[in-house]
Write an enzyme that holds these catalytic residues in place. Structure first.
Site, mmCIF file in Angstrom:
data_model
loop_
_atom_site.group_PDB
_atom_site.id
_atom_site.type_symbol
_atom_site.label_atom_id
_atom_site.label_comp_id
_atom_site.label_asym_id
_atom_site.label_seq_id
_atom_site.Cartn_x
_atom_site.Cartn_y
_atom_site.Cartn_z
ATOM 1 N N LYS A 10 0.828 -1.222 0.000
ATOM 2 C CA LYS A 10 0.000 0.000 0.000
ATOM 3 C C LYS A 10 0.859 1.269 0.000
ATOM 4 O O LYS A 10 0.582 2.198 -0.742
ATOM 5 C CB LYS A 10 -0.941 0.027 1.224
ATOM 6 C CG LYS A 10 -1.915 -1.136 1.294
ATOM 7 C CD LYS A 10 -2.909 -0.958 2.432
ATOM 8 C CE LYS A 10 -2.300 -1.044 3.828
ATOM 9 N NZ LYS A 10 -1.822 -2.383 4.205
ATOM 10 N N ARG A 28 -9.826 0.799 8.562
ATOM 11 C CA ARG A 28 -9.445 -0.568 8.874
ATOM 12 C C ARG A 28 -10.544 -1.307 9.638
ATOM 13 O O ARG A 28 -10.349 -2.477 10.007
ATOM 14 C CB ARG A 28 -8.193 -0.548 9.756
ATOM 15 C CG ARG A 28 -6.901 -0.932 9.043
ATOM 16 C CD ARG A 28 -5.793 -0.793 10.066
ATOM 17 N NE ARG A 28 -4.592 -1.492 9.754
ATOM 18 C CZ ARG A 28 -3.521 -0.930 9.181
ATOM 19 N NH1 ARG A 28 -3.553 0.301 8.761
ATOM 20 N NH2 ARG A 28 -2.429 -1.643 9.033
ATOM 21 N N ARG A 80 11.032 -6.888 4.649
ATOM 22 C CA ARG A 80 10.908 -5.467 4.997
ATOM 23 C C ARG A 80 11.508 -5.199 6.377
ATOM 24 O O ARG A 80 12.079 -4.126 6.611
ATOM 25 C CB ARG A 80 9.425 -5.049 4.967
ATOM 26 C CG ARG A 80 9.226 -3.563 5.165
ATOM 27 C CD ARG A 80 7.798 -3.137 4.887
ATOM 28 N NE ARG A 80 6.927 -3.330 6.030
ATOM 29 C CZ ARG A 80 5.612 -3.093 6.023
ATOM 30 N NH1 ARG A 80 5.015 -2.684 4.918
ATOM 31 N NH2 ARG A 80 4.879 -3.287 7.092
ATOM 32 N N ARG A 134 11.038 -1.275 11.679
ATOM 33 C CA ARG A 134 9.758 -1.276 12.391
ATOM 34 C C ARG A 134 9.711 -2.433 13.368
ATOM 35 O O ARG A 134 9.891 -3.586 12.982
ATOM 36 C CB ARG A 134 8.599 -1.390 11.392
ATOM 37 C CG ARG A 134 8.259 -0.070 10.734
ATOM 38 C CD ARG A 134 7.197 -0.224 9.687
ATOM 39 N NE ARG A 134 5.973 -0.850 10.179
ATOM 40 C CZ ARG A 134 4.831 -0.850 9.506
ATOM 41 N NH1 ARG A 134 4.759 -0.253 8.327
ATOM 42 N NH2 ARG A 134 3.765 -1.440 10.002
ATOM 43 N N ARG A 191 -0.994 -9.306 13.337
ATOM 44 C CA ARG A 191 -1.478 -8.266 12.409
ATOM 45 C C ARG A 191 -2.283 -8.900 11.280
ATOM 46 O O ARG A 191 -3.300 -8.346 10.852
ATOM 47 C CB ARG A 191 -0.298 -7.465 11.862
ATOM 48 C CG ARG A 191 0.285 -6.522 12.906
ATOM 49 C CD ARG A 191 1.678 -6.050 12.541
ATOM 50 N NE ARG A 191 1.711 -5.269 11.325
ATOM 51 C CZ ARG A 191 2.804 -5.136 10.563
ATOM 52 N NH1 ARG A 191 3.932 -5.749 10.899
ATOM 53 N NH2 ARG A 191 2.762 -4.400 9.488
HETATM 54 P P1 AMP Z 1 0.539 0.280 8.856
HETATM 55 O O1 AMP Z 1 1.715 1.180 8.693
HETATM 56 O O2 AMP Z 1 -0.629 0.699 7.994
HETATM 57 O O3 AMP Z 1 0.894 -1.170 8.686
HETATM 58 O O4 AMP Z 1 0.041 0.449 10.354
HETATM 59 C C1 AMP Z 1 0.865 0.093 11.455
HETATM 60 C C2 AMP Z 1 0.021 -0.053 12.712
HETATM 61 O O5 AMP Z 1 -0.599 1.209 13.016
HETATM 62 C C3 AMP Z 1 -1.124 -1.042 12.609
HETATM 63 O O6 AMP Z 1 -0.710 -2.378 12.851
HETATM 64 C C4 AMP Z 1 -2.065 -0.517 13.698
HETATM 65 O O7 AMP Z 1 -1.598 -0.869 14.975
HETATM 66 C C5 AMP Z 1 -1.903 0.994 13.547
HETATM 67 N N1 AMP Z 1 -2.898 1.542 12.596
HETATM 68 C C6 AMP Z 1 -2.646 2.084 11.367
HETATM 69 N N2 AMP Z 1 -3.782 2.479 10.767
HETATM 70 C C7 AMP Z 1 -4.788 2.170 11.630
HETATM 71 C C8 AMP Z 1 -6.201 2.305 11.588
HETATM 72 N N3 AMP Z 1 -6.824 2.814 10.518
HETATM 73 N N4 AMP Z 1 -6.907 1.875 12.678
HETATM 74 C C9 AMP Z 1 -6.298 1.370 13.746
HETATM 75 N N5 AMP Z 1 -4.985 1.184 13.835
HETATM 76 C C10 AMP Z 1 -4.209 1.587 12.805
#
Ligand code: AMP
Length: 190
Positions: A14, A89, A128, A134, A146
């Site tokens: 993404k 999400r 990654r 991360r 996740r």
């Molecule tokens: P990402 O970078 O999109 O993989 O997001 C990393 C982490 O941020 C996720 O595993 C969640 O813990 C949190 N997170 C990101 N976007 C959301 C969302 N829309 N709702 C809730 N938690 C989020």
């Protein structure tokens, strides 16, 4: 306005693809994950709260996430459109986004869903982890959590957009360039 939700499981690509769409369609890219990480780095109150969920591979609560997203959108009053990456999400987040956008006389045009098999996701996230730094990429148990949270809470968001005839599935396997071309085609043909 062109508002797009770029959807997919962790590791679907993404972030990478959002950067390409952003340039081509002159959109503002909003990644909730990136915004949380910036807050963690800046040691804000929001960052401390978000970190306690992110480090376990759980979702940050809806109310906090929705409020943050709305304020980011409000920070770009002159945008031609947005690409939402990692948001919504959950179904309540999707409903809140609809209400919010309609209060601004706009709406989501389409959800592009990157479809990637689970085995491939695990491989990509492992790779990654070596470069992203991360913490939530580094531990296989957190990665699994996740993916599980994605299946249970996030995947149903697809139904939400399907009911509005806005869901467009895109094959997320192959080279980054090939996937970009598929996304461009999906948008241009819409
Ligand atoms: P990402 O970078 O999109 O993989 O997001 C990393 C982490 O941020 C996720 O595993 C969640 O813990 C949190 N997170 C990101 N976007 C959301 C969302 N829309 N709702 C809730 N938690 C989020």
């Amino acid at each position: 306005m062109l508002n797009i939700v770029l959807f997919g499981p962790p590791g679907a690509g993404k972030g990478t693809q959002s950067e390409r769409l952003e340039g081509r369609y002159n959109l503002v890219h909003l990644s909730t994950g990136d915004i949380f990480r910036a807050n963690i780095k800046g040691q804000t109150e929001l960052g401390t709260l978000a970190k306690s969920y992110i480090d376990k591979g759980q979702l940050v609560p809806d109310d906090v996430t929705i409020k943050m997203l709305e304020s980011e959108v409000n920070n770009h009053p002159d945008a031609d459109g947005f690409i939402f990456d990692g948001f919504p999400r959950t179904k309540p987040q999707a409903a809140a986004l609809d209400t919010f956008l309609s209060s601004k006389n706009t709406e989501i045009k389409m959800m592009l869903s990157l479809e990637v098999p689970e085995e491939e996701l695990r491989d990509r996230l492992k790779k990654r982890a070596e470069i992203s730094g991360r913490t939530d990429d580094a531990d296989p148990a957190i990665i699994q959590n996740r993916i599980d949270v994605y299946r249970k809470e996030t995947e149903p968001v697809k139904e939400y957009y399907e009911e509005q005839s806005k869901l467009e599935k895109v094959d997320g396997l192959g080279s980054i360039d090939d996937i970009t071309q598929r996304l461009f085609a999906a948008i241009d043909n819409n």
